[in-house]
Scaffold this motif. Structure first.
Motif, mmCIF file in Angstrom:
data_model
loop_
_atom_site.group_PDB
_atom_site.id
_atom_site.type_symbol
_atom_site.label_atom_id
_atom_site.label_comp_id
_atom_site.label_asym_id
_atom_site.label_seq_id
_atom_site.Cartn_x
_atom_site.Cartn_y
_atom_site.Cartn_z
ATOM 1 N N GLU A 79 -1.171 5.740 14.008
ATOM 2 C CA GLU A 79 -1.020 5.946 12.347
ATOM 3 C C GLU A 79 -2.341 6.160 11.785
ATOM 4 N N ARG A 80 -2.984 7.125 11.312
ATOM 5 C CA ARG A 80 -4.036 7.249 10.561
ATOM 6 C C ARG A 80 -4.080 6.936 8.989
ATOM 7 N N PHE A 82 -3.744 7.522 5.273
ATOM 8 C CA PHE A 82 -3.903 8.405 4.568
ATOM 9 C C PHE A 82 -4.818 8.150 3.369
ATOM 10 N N GLN A 85 -3.118 5.507 1.003
ATOM 11 C CA GLN A 85 -3.248 4.342 1.435
ATOM 12 C C GLN A 85 -4.644 3.476 1.201
ATOM 13 N N THR A 102 8.348 3.923 -2.066
ATOM 14 C CA THR A 102 9.164 3.723 -0.947
ATOM 15 C C THR A 102 8.722 4.619 0.170
ATOM 16 N N GLY A 103 8.343 4.276 1.402
ATOM 17 C CA GLY A 103 8.047 5.021 2.596
ATOM 18 C C GLY A 103 6.527 5.500 2.665
ATOM 19 N N GLY A 105 4.260 3.776 2.874
ATOM 20 C CA GLY A 105 3.434 3.090 4.123
ATOM 21 C C GLY A 105 2.620 1.889 3.464
ATOM 22 N N LYS A 106 3.506 1.046 2.547
ATOM 23 C CA LYS A 106 2.598 -0.349 2.174
ATOM 24 C C LYS A 106 2.205 -1.503 3.130
ATOM 25 N N THR A 107 2.891 -1.309 4.221
ATOM 26 C CA THR A 107 2.789 -2.488 4.925
ATOM 27 C C THR A 107 1.360 -2.109 5.687
ATOM 28 N N TRP A 140 4.622 -5.964 13.506
ATOM 29 C CA TRP A 140 4.248 -4.779 13.468
ATOM 30 C C TRP A 140 2.731 -4.462 13.293
ATOM 31 N N ASP A 490 13.725 1.648 7.074
ATOM 32 C CA ASP A 490 13.237 2.710 7.039
ATOM 33 C C ASP A 490 13.889 3.746 8.109
ATOM 34 N N ARG A 492 14.917 7.119 9.734
ATOM 35 C CA ARG A 492 14.162 8.106 10.213
ATOM 36 C C ARG A 492 15.320 9.280 10.502
ATOM 37 N N ARG A 521 15.661 5.485 -0.388
ATOM 38 C CA ARG A 521 15.781 5.585 1.125
ATOM 39 C C ARG A 521 16.111 6.992 1.453
ATOM 40 N N ARG A 524 11.850 10.457 2.157
ATOM 41 C CA ARG A 524 10.623 9.872 2.229
ATOM 42 C C ARG A 524 9.800 10.862 2.901
ATOM 43 N N TRP A 525 8.504 10.698 2.740
ATOM 44 C CA TRP A 525 7.637 11.486 3.077
ATOM 45 C C TRP A 525 7.674 12.888 2.976
HETATM 46 N N1 LIG Z 1 -0.775 6.639 7.819
HETATM 47 C C1 LIG Z 1 0.364 6.745 8.605
HETATM 48 N N2 LIG Z 1 0.607 7.441 9.342
HETATM 49 C C2 LIG Z 1 1.647 7.886 9.939
HETATM 50 N N3 LIG Z 1 2.787 6.938 9.837
HETATM 51 C C3 LIG Z 1 2.854 6.149 8.687
HETATM 52 C C4 LIG Z 1 1.543 5.938 8.095
HETATM 53 N N4 LIG Z 1 1.576 4.789 7.173
HETATM 54 C C5 LIG Z 1 2.932 4.318 7.443
HETATM 55 N N5 LIG Z 1 3.642 5.218 8.068
HETATM 56 C C6 LIG Z 1 5.064 4.904 8.745
HETATM 57 O O1 LIG Z 1 5.884 5.249 7.199
HETATM 58 C C7 LIG Z 1 7.051 4.529 7.325
HETATM 59 C C8 LIG Z 1 6.994 3.679 5.959
HETATM 60 O O2 LIG Z 1 6.212 2.621 6.049
HETATM 61 P P1 LIG Z 1 6.526 1.177 5.296
HETATM 62 O O3 LIG Z 1 7.694 0.734 5.712
HETATM 63 O O4 LIG Z 1 5.207 0.529 5.268
HETATM 64 O O5 LIG Z 1 6.939 1.935 3.860
HETATM 65 P P2 LIG Z 1 6.668 1.121 2.549
HETATM 66 O O6 LIG Z 1 6.099 1.915 1.498
HETATM 67 O O7 LIG Z 1 6.788 -0.340 2.763
HETATM 68 O O8 LIG Z 1 8.544 1.406 2.111
HETATM 69 P P3 LIG Z 1 9.287 0.387 1.301
HETATM 70 O O9 LIG Z 1 9.014 0.555 -0.008
HETATM 71 O O10 LIG Z 1 10.686 0.981 1.763
HETATM 72 O O11 LIG Z 1 9.283 -0.966 1.948
HETATM 73 C C9 LIG Z 1 6.769 3.431 8.756
HETATM 74 O O12 LIG Z 1 7.585 4.302 9.610
HETATM 75 C C10 LIG Z 1 5.545 3.552 9.170
HETATM 76 O O13 LIG Z 1 5.213 3.628 10.502
#
Ligand SMILES: Nc1ncnc2c1ncn2[C@@H]1O[C@H](COP(=O)(O)OP(=O)(O)OP(=O)(O)O)[C@@H](O)[C@H]1O
Length: 776
Positions: A79-80, A82, A85, A102-103, A105-107, A140, A490, A492, A521, A524-525
């Motif tokens: 995952e690169r 963005f 991020q 949400t979604g 990619g905060k993690t 993760w 999450d 998909r 939910r 996303r994306w």
């Molecule tokens: N740069 C990226 N490229 C591809 N996939 C990504 C990237 N960053 C995150 N993801 C994917 O996006 C999805 C959502 O990520 P994550 O759970 O961290 O979102 P979140 O913002 O924490 O959402 P929530 O608010 O629901 O917790 C995950 O499946 C993750 O693998």
């Protein structure tokens, strides 16, 4: 370049203006990092660490670090990160609360500033709402850290047997606020510096910040021990039932206080035959207050339930019965008494810190949440942090329908079944969510009755089954969610080109944030998706103006009411609910601040003693100070001669005779005779102290000085916590006639603090001379 919007400004705005420049620099570095071998990549990170040690600031190293981390994420997770991020990560580094939908990619976003701050080598703590999420995120993201030669670790709340000192040796530690806070408290009860596990507080990144930093501010991690408190709770519960609301006391539902009227006070004192409100026995006054509080503010089956002869607290947000959740010292007992159960033994707090107080320990604090908008002020007021919104990467394509209101819960559920059936038949995955356990179980029953197969994701232990989550994105799948389960799920889509997930939220109304979380939910994306909300006129929060109630009654049983006025009324309700939550938190924090300040003073002193010991010179000056105040405080004349003699003898093996004391007390405290007596007592005590030192020998003496001081501080701080609590609760009673309870509380608290410090000094002296030392 992605846009990001700011509210707030000033210094923060200037800092954020650097973000676009950083992003350009990270992009420019991409080709170079891409060419590096795996080991060279890790090597370049440690090079940056070196440069930081040599004085380059984290700001200066941000672009290079982020470029390396980005490449590591590509190689390990595929995952690169963005631009959104990168900007989110930079904003976290700058110490703000970042909204990323949400979604988005905060993690992964958090990993960027975590690696940057790890360069300082002081440990970065990533905090999230519960154990499940902490474990998931740690596992993760683990590969990215490992790849870069950084150590990451999980601080598990369940597994307390962990070698926690090893956990804290990691560069990045994932855990929950209460897990971290608990260790902090434990560290502050230790006697040797080797037992301390946390290496200070440097940088914290909080995920699910809305929950952790705003809603749960008053969660109070505590370390407790059994106390032998008085058990008159049953009698006081009886008394409370005889007092009448608005006659004998008044209730403030928002501040959650109950204050007796003059008439009420008189009656209570009359019944108890004791002066409850004179301030002599704040403990009794508090227990009366608690009895009234549980009578008025804690409603059975709303706030708590009685299960198998014991109280179980109901989580306000999820409606779930909590195991092991206590309300706090005294309240649990008052509740037992109210319900006629056996009153649990009271426990005394040895140490406690609110989640807010704990988070404020970090000089660098940042947060991220799916929704921040509308709460900028609370973050600023509570934490001094600016809020920032990072616009979503792809425009949200989800279609959100306005909430509709059904005449009653049954009609709402029937409509739910019909809608779910239609959507599922059309081959869409469907997610039905609610904040209420009661409604959740009804959803499931209703679906069953309609022969609709479904999974329930109820996150009993905050974990959810991966298979259910995996199935949830399949065409025609129906999944029922409870609120907490919504966080971090999450889903998909199995068919990305299909019509997307359909999310249906059901009442009761809770908060806008929860609603957005649930709706989030879907879509996303930039996926297609659709969301709807069904409510019912039975909703306890929804106070609709009369005409609509009639409309609801008159309407065809299954016809929903939806129009602008209803929508507006729902908006108003949500605003009211959120204002109320914020006000409650703010109110709790104003009180907590008083304790926080005192705790900081106690812990600072304690830390100094733990690291540097309590020296002989410090002991001597303490002995001198205590003796001096004994002599000065004694009254002139003969009456206190015996008294003073006993007091000093209780504190050290005194050899000053009664005649000397009598002569010294013959004049007033400023007389020459008094000065001579002070000198005689101080000299006598100091020589006893010197004798004590030499009896013990230098090593044992040093150990004893430190241990005694720490023990006395532990003990006195526990007393102080109890007194502050008692004072706080009884003040509502005493200031009922007028006056501001907070001001009164501050005043009383500082008096108590002065008393505590004096007690610490005097007790130390007493123990220093009397503790028996057995060397084994
Ligand atoms: N740069 C990226 N490229 C591809 N996939 C990504 C990237 N960053 C995150 N993801 C994917 O996006 C999805 C959502 O990520 P994550 O759970 O961290 O979102 P979140 O913002 O924490 O959402 P929530 O608010 O629901 O917790 C995950 O499946 C993750 O693998």
């Amino acid at each position: 370049m992605s846009k990001f919007r700011l509210f707030g400004g000033g210094k923060a705005r200037n800092a954020f203006e650097r973000c676009p420049g950083w992003v350009r620099a990270i992009d420019l570095a991409e080709d170079d990092t891409h060419r590096l071998s795996d080991s060279d990549l890790a090597q370049s990170l440690s090079g940056l660490r070196q440069r930081h040690q040599n004085g380059e600031s984290l700001d200066d190293l941000l672009a290079e670090t982020f470029a390396i981390v980005r490449e590591a994420a590509v190689r390990t997770l595929g995952e690169r990160p963005f631009h959104e991020q990168l900007i989110g990560g930079a904003a976290l580094h700058l110490g703000s609360v970042v909204e990323m939908r949400t979604g988005e990619g905060k993690t992964l976003t958090a990993v960027l500033p975590a690696c940057l701050h790890a360069l300082a080598g002081k440990g970065v703590h990533v905090l999230t709402a519960n154990d499940y999420l902490a474990a998931r995120d740690a596992e993760w993201m683990g590969p990215v850290y490992r790849f870069l030669g950084l150590r990451s670790a999980l601080l598990s709340e369940d597994d307390r047997s962990d070698k926690r000192d090893t956990v804290y040796n990691a560069d990045v530690v994932y855990g929950t606020p209460s897990g971290f806070a608990y260790d902090y408290l434990r560290d502050n009860l230790t006697y040797t510096k080797e037992e301390v596990v946390q290496h200070g507080h440097f940088s914290a990144i909080v995920d699910e910040a809305d929950l952790v930093m705003l809603d749960e501010v008053s969660i109070l991690p505590q370390i407790t021990a059994p106390a032998d408190g008085p058990s008159d709770h049953a009698r006081l519960a009886g008394l409370a039932t005889r007092l009448k609301r608005d006659v004998h006391y008044e209730v403030d539902e928002v501040r959650r206080t109950v204050s007796p009227t003059e008439q009420g006070m008189a009656l209570v004192e009359d019944w108890l035959g004791a002066a409850v409100y004179s301030g002599d026995d704040v403990g009794l006054a508090r227990r009366v207050s608690l009895a009234l509080q549980v009578k008025e503010l804690y409603v059975k089956d709303r706030d708590y339930a009685v299960v198998d002869g014991a109280i179980r607290i109901i989580d306000a947000a999820t409606q779930r019965l909590l195991t092991d959740r206590r309300l706090g010292t005294g309240l649990d007992q008052a509740l037992d008494a109210k319900e006629g159960l056996t009153v649990r033994r009271e426990r005394q707090a040895l140490a406690e810190i609110g989640q807010h107080g704990y988070l404020r320990l970090y000089p660098h604090l940042a947060g991220m949440a799916g929704v921040v908008k509308g709460e900028g002020e609370a973050y600023r007021d509570f934490y001094g942090l600016e809020a920032l919104i990072v616009a979503p990467r792809r425009p949200v394509r989800r279609v959100d329908h306005e909430p509709v209101v059904y005449p009653d819960d049954a009609a709402m559920l029937r409509a739910m079944r019909k809608t779910v059936d239609e959507k599922r038949a059309a081959g869409r995955p469907v997610l039905v969510g609610t904040a209420s356990d009661e409604i959740a179980s009804k959803i499931s029953l209703t679906l069953q009755a309609g022969g609709i197969e479904h999974d329930v994701l109820d996150a009993r232990n905050h974990g959810f089954e991966a298979e259910i989550v995996a199935r949830a994105g399949h065409p025609g799948a129906v999944t029922v969610l409870t609120r907490m389960a919504g966080r971090g799920v999450d889903i998909r889509l199995a068919e990305p080109e299909g019509p997307g997930l359909f999310v249906l939220g059901l009442g009761p109304l809770t908060s806008r944030r929860l609603e957005l979380h649930l709706r989030g939910r879907a879509g996303r994306w930039g996926d297609p998706g659709e969301s709807a909300f069904f409510l019912s006129f039975e909703d306890p929060h929804l106070s609709l103006p009369r005409p609509f109630e009639r409309l609801g009654d008159a309407a065809d049983a299954d016809e929903p009411a939806v129009n602008r006025l209803i929508t507006r009324s729902i908006e108003a309700t949500l605003n009211r609910l959120s204002a109320r939550t914020t006000e409650k938190s703010a109110h709790a924090l104003r009180y907590a601040a008083v304790q926080e300040e005192q705790r900081a003073a106690v812990y600072t002193r304690r830390k100094d003693i733990l690291t540097n010991g309590f020296t002989r010179e410090q002991v001597n000056s303490l002995v001198e100070k205590v003796m001096r105040s004994f002599v000065i405080d004694a009254r002139a004349g003969t009456e206190d001669v015996e008294g003073l003699s006993t007091t000093i003898r209780n504190h050290y093996p005194a050899t000053v005779g009664l005649d000397v004391i009598a002569a010294g007390l013959s004049g007033d405290p400023t007389s020459k005779a008094r000065a001579d007596l002070i000198e005689a007592v101080v000299r006598d005590a100091l020589s006893a102290s010197a004798a004590r030192e030499s009896d013990l020998g230098p090593d044992v003496a040093a150990e004893l000085r430190r241990r005694v001081m720490l023990a006395v501080m532990n003990q006195q701080w526990a007393v102080q916590l109890r007194d502050l609590d008692d004072t706080r609760d009884s003040l509502f009673l005493r200031t009922a006639a007028g006056g501001d309870p907070l001001t009164e509380y501050r005043r009383a608290a500082s008096r108590l603090a002065a008393r505590m410090w004096k007690e610490i000094d005097e007790q130390f002296v007493g123990y220093w001379f009397s503790v028996q030392v057995t060397i084994t």
